[in-house]
Design an enzyme around this catalytic site. Structure first.
Site, mmCIF file in Angstrom:
data_model
loop_
_atom_site.group_PDB
_atom_site.id
_atom_site.type_symbol
_atom_site.label_atom_id
_atom_site.label_comp_id
_atom_site.label_asym_id
_atom_site.label_seq_id
_atom_site.Cartn_x
_atom_site.Cartn_y
_atom_site.Cartn_z
ATOM 1 N N GLU A 608 0.812 -1.221 0.000
ATOM 2 C CA GLU A 608 0.000 0.000 0.000
ATOM 3 C C GLU A 608 0.841 1.265 0.000
ATOM 4 O OE1 GLU A 608 -2.827 1.876 -0.842
ATOM 5 O OE2 GLU A 608 -3.815 0.165 0.109
ATOM 6 N N ALA A 613 1.994 6.297 0.549
ATOM 7 C CA ALA A 613 2.414 6.140 1.955
ATOM 8 C C ALA A 613 1.244 5.591 2.764
ATOM 9 C CB ALA A 613 2.945 7.442 2.507
ATOM 10 N N LEU A 615 -1.927 6.600 2.647
ATOM 11 C CA LEU A 615 -3.226 6.717 1.986
ATOM 12 C C LEU A 615 -3.644 5.369 1.378
ATOM 13 C CD1 LEU A 615 -2.821 10.116 0.101
ATOM 14 C CD2 LEU A 615 -4.155 9.688 2.154
ATOM 15 N N ASP A 680 11.297 8.691 -8.728
ATOM 16 C CA ASP A 680 10.429 8.182 -7.663
ATOM 17 C C ASP A 680 8.962 8.306 -8.063
ATOM 18 O OD1 ASP A 680 9.874 7.229 -4.947
ATOM 19 O OD2 ASP A 680 9.081 9.249 -4.647
ATOM 20 N N LYS A 684 6.075 5.259 -8.953
ATOM 21 C CA LYS A 684 4.724 5.206 -8.405
ATOM 22 C C LYS A 684 3.684 5.196 -9.519
ATOM 23 C CE LYS A 684 6.019 7.587 -4.120
ATOM 24 N NZ LYS A 684 5.873 8.794 -3.301
#
Length: 817
Positions: A608, A613, A615, A680, A684
């Site tokens: 998750e 993070a 959420l 990064d 994601k």
């Protein structure tokens, strides 16, 4: 009258003898006391060993014999040191007499080249005889009158020299002729009886319990106490299962089943006579005499539907005998049972089927007897005439038994839990059996990992607690915060019968391990002094070695090496929770492979925190897809660090200062270069796109280069931060340009319906949901088939150690709740 029996561990040395004498003296205050003593611990085994060596080596094993003599001499010497009134010389003579007697009997064995049962019996009971001499002298020294009973004259047994059965009624009549002063302490050696010819016979191994039972009945004792080295009967073997609990009370029938199927506190042959004569039995601890122990009686009150214990038997053999259609198997069953009885072989789970003409049963392996060959010899004629099929023998089996009243009420739940444990250890149930009294359920299985299986079944069924064993790799900001959360929540989860145990804490250099659990209040000190070099292969073996049913590996690193090992980690029996994005943003083939492995091995793979993070982005996204929704467009600010940095730019802070602040607050990756390079956010975005079903690689994502090419070769974090000041003016100009249009700069990830993905700086106005996102917040804006024209928006803090750690903990709760 009360009868006490003290086992070998209660008489292991001088201090133990003194301790036992104190217990006896304390009991004399309220009752007349009859005492049965075993041989000191391990003496009977040594005497048996002497006989075997004498037969097979055709010589007297003098060294072992001298060792036994020295043991007793040392024992009485140490008693004398503790009590200088003790008649050491007198007892030394008794020891010497027994030593010479054994020596003489060994010469007979040597000359005969075998050991007749009568001689065998006379040798192996010497330990009990000497225990009585030593204890009598000690009690007399302390001022008490002692009467020693001769079991050869009083306890009448059959003529089986080494496994005799007692005629209790006739023995009781002999006892009635005795006239013993009520003030006297009665002593009797255990294990020994006499036949009709007044010859010494012994009552089989663990026969001292049987002696205590007989003495209780023959002296009309109101209670029989069996003293050992544990606090009574436990739900399982406490030497193996640390969570085993002592039982305050059980019925005779439950005790009989427990002992028959492997519990070692009291022998089965001792329970039936006590039950028949309704004499309560208490199992007590010599080392803890004030503990109430376990009461065995006929009281069934408040005893319904309670599972009392789990036992196991190892080294089990299945014997199967089939007959042809023309031959009734019943014709030979009596021969089988006669052979087993004559050789003192206990049988388990007998199954006789007339419809398919078969008898099957289980026995414990006896290395001195090849049961299959013996039975084939007995039934040689029937096999030759093909009335019987060749006898089948299957070795390396175990029997696990669940004991408790009305056991069938629990059978479905029990079998489910057993199957779960067996699946973990690649084992399976071969046979299930209930006893007729509905007291026990037994399963037969292969002997693989039997101890660990018993541990897991015990905790599942009796503790009603699920132990979650966590291996944490990565103890930076996120890992350390996670440990704080776990420490805080452990008590709450215990109320729900869940025990969170951290067993391994590691970083890339070293690790600490605790088989039970690491003390989370002391882990930092432990870790500092640890000299265990990090080795993932060694760590992964531990889950199976220690029999953890729910091992979970939590990866709080940014290590590609660890991420590349996820398939192996899952195959080693672990669920995985990861904050390490490299696993899901690697090659698509690896992404797919991890999921296939997790499905194949029925393991959870949760991540998750990879995108938002704390959420709940991934979980909500998966639920959308399961409901049949599809993506039209996505845009979002996926990086808490970039959210913070670009929010600072709104306030006039330079890019270099904003980045330093973000790193100090824990928003950035370990190397801020990963954030500013856009890689990064791209990772994601890649994960989100793949979750929506787009088969893309990281290289397919278009990333707007914020950093000049000269920054690509800078790997040192400090140098990178110092060089950022050269970009300050460039970003000030971009911010001012956007401000003139009433817009702000945001670092945005986008996924188009076609699967095209991009990461770039965008100018957005105040009508855009991204406009107000700053200070580390993340926002995810999903336009889907179900959510349009108004999108589904998830917004909240998406960076920081505490937020990320809470996201990992949420994944943990999803596995265990």
């Amino acid at each position: 009258m009360k009868t006490l029996k003290f086992g070998g561990t209660s008489l292991a040395n001088a201090k133990k003898f003194i301790q036992v004498s104190s217990i006896i003296i304390n009991k004399v205050k309220n009752d007349q006391i009859a005492v049965v003593l075993s041989a000191p611990a391990n003496i009977t085994n040594q005497l048996e060993n002497i006989i075997k060596k004498c037969i097979f080596k055709h010589s007297i094993p003098t060294k072992i014999l001298i060792t036994i003599k020295k043991f007793f001499l040392k024992l009485i010497k140490n008693i004398y040191i503790l009590n200088n009134q003790y008649p050491k010389e007198k007892i030394t003579e008794k020891i010497t007499i027994q030593y010479k007697k054994i020596n003489h009997l060994l010469y007979q064995i040597q000359s005969l080249d075998k050991c007749p049962d009568k001689i065998y019996a006379e040798i192996i009971c010497v330990g009990e005889i000497l225990s009585i001499h030593i204890m009598k002298a000690l009690l007399v020294t302390l001022g008490y009158n002692v009467t020693v009973l001769n079991p050869i004259k009083l306890i009448l047994a059959n003529s089986n020299y080494i496994n005799a059965t007692v005629d209790i009624d006739k023995s009781k009549k002999r006892f009635q002729k005795l006239n013993i002063c009520k003030k006297n302490i009665i002593l009797m050696p255990g294990f020994i009886a006499g036949n009709e010819s007044n010859e010494l016979v012994v009552l089989g191994r663990n026969g001292s319990d049987y002696s205590a039972t007989i003495l209780s009945i023959c002296t009309n004792s109101h209670t029989c106490e069996i003293w050992t080295d544990v606090n009574g009967i436990y739900t399982s073997d406490p030497n193996i299962i640390s969570t085993a609990q002592s039982l305050s009370e059980i019925t005779y029938q439950e005790a009989l089943e427990l002992s028959y199927f492997g519990a070692k506190v009291i022998h089965p042959s001792s329970i039936k006579p006590l039950q028949y004569h309704n004499i309560p039995c208490i199992i007590k601890n010599t080392n803890n005499p004030n503990h109430p122990g376990t009461l065995i009686n006929n009281n069934n009150k408040n005893n319904n539907d309670i599972i009392k214990g789990i036992t196991y038997l190892n080294n089990i053999i299945l014997i199967k005998i089939y007959s042809t259609k023309n031959f009734n198997i019943e014709k030979i069953s009596h021969k089988i049972f006669k052979y087993l009885y004559n050789n003192n072989i206990s049988i388990y789970l007998l199954n006789q089927s007339l419809s398919i003409n078969t008898i099957s049963f289980y026995v414990q392996e006896n290395h001195l007897l090849n049961i299959k060959k013996k039975l084939e010899k007995i039934f040689n004629k029937e096999i030759q005439k093909k009335l019987l099929e060749p006898i089948i023998q299957i070795k390396n089996l175990s029997i696990i038994s669940i004991i408790g009243n009305n056991i069938k009420k629990y059978n479905i739940n029990i079998i489910k839990k057993i199957c779960l444990s067996l699946e973990k250890f690649n084992n399976k149930i071969l046979e299930v059996s209930y006893n007729t009294s509905n007291i026990s359920l037994s399963i037969v299985l292969n002997s693989i990992n039997i101890i660990n299986i018993v541990k897991n079944i015990h905790d599942f069924i009796l503790n009603k607690t699920i132990s979650i064993n966590i291996f944490l790799i990565g103890i930076g900001g996120v890992g350390s915060e996670l440990l704080k959360i776990i420490l805080k929540q452990q008590k709450q989860l215990k109320k729900k019968f869940i025990q969170l145990k951290i067993n391994v804490i590691a970083n890339s250099k070293k690790y600490i391990i605790n088989k039970q659990e690491v003390n989370l209040n002391e882990w930092k000190n432990e870790f500092t002094i640890s000299d265990k070099i990090f080795n993932l292969e060694k760590i992964l073996i531990l889950a199976k070695k220690y029999g953890y049913l729910y091992p979970i590996l939590i990866d709080c690193t940014a290590s590609k090496y660890i991420a590349n090992k996820y398939n192996k980690i899952i195959k080693s029996g672990f669920h995985i929770i990861t904050a390490n994005k490299k696993s899901n943003s690697d090659l698509l083939s690896n992404y797919v492979s991890i999921r296939k492995t997790a499905n194949k091995y029925n393991k959870k793979f949760f991540y998750e925190t990879h995108v938002g993070a704390g959420l709940p982005v991934i979980n909500n996204l998966k639920n959308l897809i399961k409901s049949g929704d599809r993506l039209i467009k996505f845009q979002g600010i996926l990086s808490g660090s970039m959210s913070y940095i670009f929010g600072q730019l709104d306030n006039g802070t330079t890019i270099s200062e904003a980045t330093k602040k973000a790193k100090k607050l824990g928003f950035t990756e370990p190397n801020p270069k990963d954030d500013l390079s856009g890689i990064d956010v791209a990772r994601k975005l890649l994960i989100l796109a793949r979750e929506f079903g787009y088969s893309i690689e990281l290289s397919d994502i278009t990333i707007e280069q914020i950093l000049p090419k000269s920054f690509e070769t800078i790997d040192n974090k400090k140098i990178f931060l110092s060089q950022l000041k050269h970009l300050n003016n460039q970003f000030i100009q971009k911010v001012n340009h956007a401000a003139r249009k009433n817009k702000v700069l945001r670092f945005v990830g986008t996924i188009e319906n076609s699967g095209l993905c991009s990461v770039k700086i965008k100018s957005v106005n105040n009508n855009n949901p991204l406009y107000h996102i700053k200070n580390g917040e993340n926002i995810f804006v999903f336009y889907t088939k179900y959510y349009q024209p108004i999108p589904l928006i998830l917004r909240g803090y998406g960076a920081g150690n505490k937020v990320t750690a809470s996201g990992i903990f949420s994944d943990l709760l999803r596995i265990i709740l």
